[in-house]
Write an enzyme that holds these catalytic residues in place. Structure first.
Site: not given
Ligand code: GNR
Ligand code: NI
Length: 169
Positions: A46, A91, A134, A137
């Site tokens: 994401g 993240c 997301e 964020h």
């Molecule tokens: O790549 C991502 N993996 C993830 C794993 C567990 C819970 C949430 C995420 S989102 C993250 C990418 C990201 O930082 N999105 O804001």
């Molecule tokens: Ni994130």
């Protein structure tokens, strides 16, 4: 298409609250394509616009194994939440950091697609985690905000140590 630089904690720009998208034009489509390209290049599931320093309510996700199920949500709002789940989150703005976070098990989300048409998405399990992560964020919130101050301090110290090691390697 371009891969955009991702902001990393503790960059204060990650705390910005994103504004609603009002114009659904070619520029928005290009931006969403860049977000997907950036997410795939970083092996993320994401990505929120906030993470690439664009403060508009745009998020992308793809939880599929074959990386061919792109989901883009503009101006997403949660209509309903149900249940709870604990999931180990990571993240892209906290490289190498993982922690268990409790969130809703299911979410029903109202959003707009790239053309501005209203869509309703129901998600459960990992996709529901990702959408909630997301959406946070876009409100300037990050996953470590959910941890106890002790746990957060420990993890951030680890992040600091990893960075120092990486810098001296
Ligand atoms: O790549 C991502 N993996 C993830 C794993 C567990 C819970 C949430 C995420 S989102 C993250 C990418 C990201 O930082 N999105 O804001
Ligand atoms: Ni994130």
């Amino acid at each position: 298409m371009s891969v955009l630089p991702i902001l990393e904690f503790p960059d204060p720009r990650l705390r910005t609250r994103a504004e609603p998208v009002r114009v659904f034009d070619a520029k928005l489509k290009q931006f969403v394509a860049d977000l997907f390209e950036t997410m795939y290049a970083a092996n993320g599931v994401g990505l929120a616009a906030t993470q690439v320093d664009v403060h508009q309510r745009v998020l992308v996700a793809d939880m599929s194994d074959d990386r061919k199920q792109p989901l883009a949500l503009i101006n997403a709002q949660i209509l309903e939440k149900e249940g709870s789940q604990v999931y180990q989150e990571g993240c892209l703005s906290f490289p190498g950091l993982y922690a268990d976070v409790t969130r809703a098990l299911k979410v029903k989300v109202k959003a707009q697609d790239l053309d501005g048409n209203e869509i309703v998405v129901e998600a459960e399990g990992p996709l529901a985690v990702c959408i909630q992560h997301e959406m946070d964020h876009l409100d300037g919130k990050v996953f470590v905000d959910y941890l106890s101050s002790l746990k957060r301090a420990l993890l951030l110290k680890r992040l600091d140590k990893q960075r120092k090691q990486a810098a001296s390697a």
